[in-house]
Enzyme design. Sequence first.
Site, PDB file in Angstrom:
ATOM      1  N   GLY A 128      -1.871  -5.134   9.011  1.00  0.00           N
ATOM      2  CA  GLY A 128      -3.253  -5.399   7.951  1.00  0.00           C
ATOM      3  C   GLY A 128      -2.788  -6.284   7.016  1.00  0.00           C
ATOM      4  O   GLY A 128      -3.933  -7.096   6.707  1.00  0.00           O
ATOM      5  N   CYS A 176       3.171  -3.049   4.020  1.00  0.00           N
ATOM      6  CA  CYS A 176       2.100  -2.056   4.293  1.00  0.00           C
ATOM      7  C   CYS A 176       3.021  -1.331   5.319  1.00  0.00           C
ATOM      8  O   CYS A 176       4.148  -1.454   5.853  1.00  0.00           O
ATOM      9  CB  CYS A 176       0.796  -2.252   4.963  1.00  0.00           C
ATOM     10  SG  CYS A 176       0.500  -3.533   6.313  1.00  0.00           S
ATOM     11  N   GLY A 177       2.272  -0.407   6.216  1.00  0.00           N
ATOM     12  CA  GLY A 177       2.950   0.301   7.388  1.00  0.00           C
ATOM     13  C   GLY A 177       3.739  -0.458   8.461  1.00  0.00           C
ATOM     14  O   GLY A 177       4.744  -0.583   8.694  1.00  0.00           O
ATOM     15  N   THR A 178       2.873  -1.242   9.084  1.00  0.00           N
ATOM     16  CA  THR A 178       3.238  -2.382   9.908  1.00  0.00           C
ATOM     17  C   THR A 178       3.512  -3.826   9.549  1.00  0.00           C
ATOM     18  O   THR A 178       4.039  -4.482  10.375  1.00  0.00           O
ATOM     19  CB  THR A 178       2.396  -2.248  11.330  1.00  0.00           C
ATOM     20  OG1 THR A 178       1.057  -2.847  10.555  1.00  0.00           O
ATOM     21  CG2 THR A 178       2.211  -0.937  11.988  1.00  0.00           C
ATOM     22  N   ARG A 206       7.677 -33.979  10.458  1.00  0.00           N
ATOM     23  CA  ARG A 206       6.372 -33.538  11.633  1.00  0.00           C
ATOM     24  C   ARG A 206       5.791 -32.357  11.020  1.00  0.00           C
ATOM     25  O   ARG A 206       4.684 -32.054  11.539  1.00  0.00           O
ATOM     26  CB  ARG A 206       6.900 -33.682  12.922  1.00  0.00           C
ATOM     27  CG  ARG A 206       7.686 -32.567  13.207  1.00  0.00           C
ATOM     28  CD  ARG A 206       8.435 -32.982  14.779  1.00  0.00           C
ATOM     29  NE  ARG A 206       9.263 -31.779  15.294  1.00  0.00           N
ATOM     30  CZ  ARG A 206      10.645 -31.445  14.811  1.00  0.00           C
ATOM     31  NH1 ARG A 206      10.954 -32.234  14.029  1.00  0.00           N
ATOM     32  NH2 ARG A 206      11.027 -30.618  15.167  1.00  0.00           N
ATOM     33  N   HIS A 207       6.430 -31.590  10.668  1.00  0.00           N
ATOM     34  CA  HIS A 207       5.805 -30.256  10.244  1.00  0.00           C
ATOM     35  C   HIS A 207       4.748 -30.177   9.260  1.00  0.00           C
ATOM     36  O   HIS A 207       3.725 -29.402   8.931  1.00  0.00           O
ATOM     37  CB  HIS A 207       6.983 -29.186   9.872  1.00  0.00           C
ATOM     38  CG  HIS A 207       7.702 -28.855  11.024  1.00  0.00           C
ATOM     39  ND1 HIS A 207       7.296 -28.351  12.149  1.00  0.00           N
ATOM     40  CD2 HIS A 207       9.133 -29.213  11.145  1.00  0.00           C
ATOM     41  CE1 HIS A 207       8.475 -28.227  13.075  1.00  0.00           C
ATOM     42  NE2 HIS A 207       9.613 -28.932  12.488  1.00  0.00           N
ATOM     43  N   HIS A 228       9.489 -24.583   9.231  1.00  0.00           N
ATOM     44  CA  HIS A 228       8.377 -25.184   9.876  1.00  0.00           C
ATOM     45  C   HIS A 228       6.790 -25.081   9.540  1.00  0.00           C
ATOM     46  O   HIS A 228       6.083 -25.835   9.676  1.00  0.00           O
ATOM     47  CB  HIS A 228       8.029 -24.792  11.518  1.00  0.00           C
ATOM     48  CG  HIS A 228       9.592 -25.250  12.080  1.00  0.00           C
ATOM     49  ND1 HIS A 228       9.593 -25.114  13.533  1.00  0.00           N
ATOM     50  CD2 HIS A 228      10.592 -25.919  11.680  1.00  0.00           C
ATOM     51  CE1 HIS A 228      10.853 -25.586  14.150  1.00  0.00           C
ATOM     52  NE2 HIS A 228      11.537 -26.032  13.069  1.00  0.00           N
ATOM     53  N   ASP A 241       0.835  -1.140  -0.089  1.00  0.00           N
ATOM     54  CA  ASP A 241       0.044   0.000  -0.097  1.00  0.00           C
ATOM     55  C   ASP A 241       0.994   1.167   0.051  1.00  0.00           C
ATOM     56  O   ASP A 241       2.060   1.232  -0.181  1.00  0.00           O
ATOM     57  CB  ASP A 241      -0.836  -0.152   1.237  1.00  0.00           C
ATOM     58  CG  ASP A 241      -0.297  -0.039   2.492  1.00  0.00           C
ATOM     59  OD1 ASP A 241       1.031   0.167   2.726  1.00  0.00           O
ATOM     60  OD2 ASP A 241      -1.196   0.207   3.534  1.00  0.00           O
ATOM     61  N   HIS A 242       0.386   2.363   0.092  1.00  0.00           N
ATOM     62  CA  HIS A 242       0.889   3.582   0.035  1.00  0.00           C
ATOM     63  C   HIS A 242       2.125   3.630   1.044  1.00  0.00           C
ATOM     64  O   HIS A 242       3.059   4.182   1.002  1.00  0.00           O
ATOM     65  CB  HIS A 242       0.142   5.080   0.207  1.00  0.00           C
ATOM     66  CG  HIS A 242      -0.668   4.783   1.424  1.00  0.00           C
ATOM     67  ND1 HIS A 242      -1.790   3.797   1.478  1.00  0.00           N
ATOM     68  CD2 HIS A 242      -0.832   5.245   2.707  1.00  0.00           C
ATOM     69  CE1 HIS A 242      -2.477   3.832   2.775  1.00  0.00           C
ATOM     70  NE2 HIS A 242      -1.820   4.786   3.327  1.00  0.00           N
TER      71      HIS A 242
HETATM   72  C1  RB5 Z   1      -1.714   2.853   6.341  1.00  0.00           C
HETATM   73  O1  RB5 Z   1      -2.036   4.131   6.974  1.00  0.00           O
HETATM   74  C2  RB5 Z   1      -1.731   1.861   7.519  1.00  0.00           C
HETATM   75  O2  RB5 Z   1      -2.672   1.457   8.190  1.00  0.00           O
HETATM   76  C3  RB5 Z   1      -1.216   0.331   6.850  1.00  0.00           C
HETATM   77  O3  RB5 Z   1      -0.370   0.636   5.871  1.00  0.00           O
HETATM   78  C4  RB5 Z   1      -1.135  -0.687   7.686  1.00  0.00           C
HETATM   79  O4  RB5 Z   1       0.021  -0.165   8.669  1.00  0.00           O
HETATM   80  C5  RB5 Z   1      -2.207  -1.429   8.364  1.00  0.00           C
HETATM   81  O5  RB5 Z   1      -1.921  -2.507   9.059  1.00  0.00           O
END
Ligand code: RB5
Length: 146
Positions: A70, A65-67, A132-133, A98, A8-9
Site C-alpha cells: 500500500g 506498512c504491513g506488506t 544508460r540508467h 539502476h 502505519d500501525h
Molecule cells: C493495514 O492493515 C495494512 O493493510 C497495511 O499496513 C498495508 O499492508 C497495506 O498495504
Amino acid sequence: MRVVIGNDHAGLDLVESIVAVIEDMGIETQHIGTFSADSVDYPDYAVSVCNAVTSGEYDRGILVCGTGIGMSIAANKVPGVRAALCAEPYSAALSRLHNDANVLCLGARVLGPGIAEEIVRAWLTTQFSGDRHQRRVDKINSLDGK
Ligand code: RB5
C-alpha cells in the site's frame, strides 16, 4: 544525507529497529510516526514522507506498512518519487544503482528485523550509477503528471 521515515500501525514494530539502524549508521533521520497501534491510513504517511523528499527537505524516505504494498502504490503516485518495495538486499541495492529509488518501502508483516537491516544498509549505501540508467530514469520521470 537526511532520511525521513513513516509507517502505519502495521509497520510500528519494525520501524523502531529501522530507525535504530539508521542512527547507528550515523545518518540524520526524522521519524514522523505513527507512534501508536491505533489504526491509521497508510496513504497519509506515504504522502507526508514523499512530500518531504520531493521538496528537498530530505534526501530519501522509508515507508513501512504491513506488506509495504500500500505504501509503495501510494508513494509512486507522488510526482518525483521512485519508490521501491524490497524484500531482500539485492533488489534494494539495484533499486539505487539502476532506478535511483528515492523511497524504500518495507513490509513489517513480511520481514524480520535482521533482513530489514540488511535491506536498509544496502539501500542507503548504494549510489545511482547514472550512465544508460539515467536515460531510463529520465523516461520514468517524464511520466509524472501524465
Ligand atoms: C493495514 O492493515 C495494512 O493493510 C497495511 O499496513 C498495508 O499492508 C497495506 O498495504
